[in-house]
Design a protein around this motif. Structure first.
Motif, PDB file in Angstrom:
ATOM      1  N   ILE A   1      13.316  71.439  59.231  1.00 40.89           N
ATOM      2  CA  ILE A   1      14.683  71.868  58.958  1.00 40.89           C
ATOM      3  C   ILE A   1      15.564  71.202  60.006  1.00 40.89           C
TER       4      ILE A   1
ATOM      5  N   GLN B   1       7.337  72.155  57.128  1.00 44.39           N
ATOM      6  CA  GLN B   1       8.665  72.254  56.525  1.00 44.39           C
ATOM      7  C   GLN B   1       9.710  72.005  57.611  1.00 44.39           C
TER       8      GLN B   1
ATOM      9  N   GLU C   1      22.853  72.653  57.324  1.00 43.31           N
ATOM     10  CA  GLU C   1      21.399  72.508  57.288  1.00 43.31           C
ATOM     11  C   GLU C   1      20.995  71.432  56.288  1.00 43.31           C
TER      12      GLU C   1
ATOM     13  N   ILE D   1      17.402  70.427  54.560  1.00 44.62           N
ATOM     14  CA  ILE D   1      16.001  70.820  54.426  1.00 44.62           C
ATOM     15  C   ILE D   1      15.314  69.871  53.450  1.00 44.62           C
TER      16      ILE D   1
END
Length: 64
Positions: free
Chosen positions: A15, A13, A27, A29
Motif C-alpha cells: 500500500i 499487499q 492511497e 493499492i
C-alpha cells in the motif's frame, strides 16, 4: 507418520501513498503479489524493488 509445516508462498499487499506536494495524499493499492517460498529470500531486494521503481515512474509520468 510425521508431518512438517513448510512455507509454500506468501501474498504481499503493498500500500503506497501518492503525495502531490500540495498537501494532497492518496492511497495507491496495486494488485497483491504472490511470492513463492524459493523467491522469498531475495524478493524485497530484487523483484519488489524493481516493481516499486516501475510504479514510481508511472506515477511521476502521470503527474507531468
Amino acid at each position: 507418520m510425521s508431518r512438517r509445516l513448510r512455507l509454500l508462498k506468501v501474498m504481499v499487499q503493498p500500500i503506497f501513498v501518492v503525495d502531490d506536494d500540495e498537501g494532497g495524499l492518496s492511497e495507491l493499492i496495486p494488485q497483491a503479489i504472490e511470492v513463492s517460498a524459493q523467491e522469498w529470500p531475495t524478493f524485497a531486494t530484487e523483484r519488489f524493488a524493481e516493481a516499486t521503481a516501475e510504479l514510481r515512474l508511472q506515477v511521476e509520468d502521470e503527474q507531468s
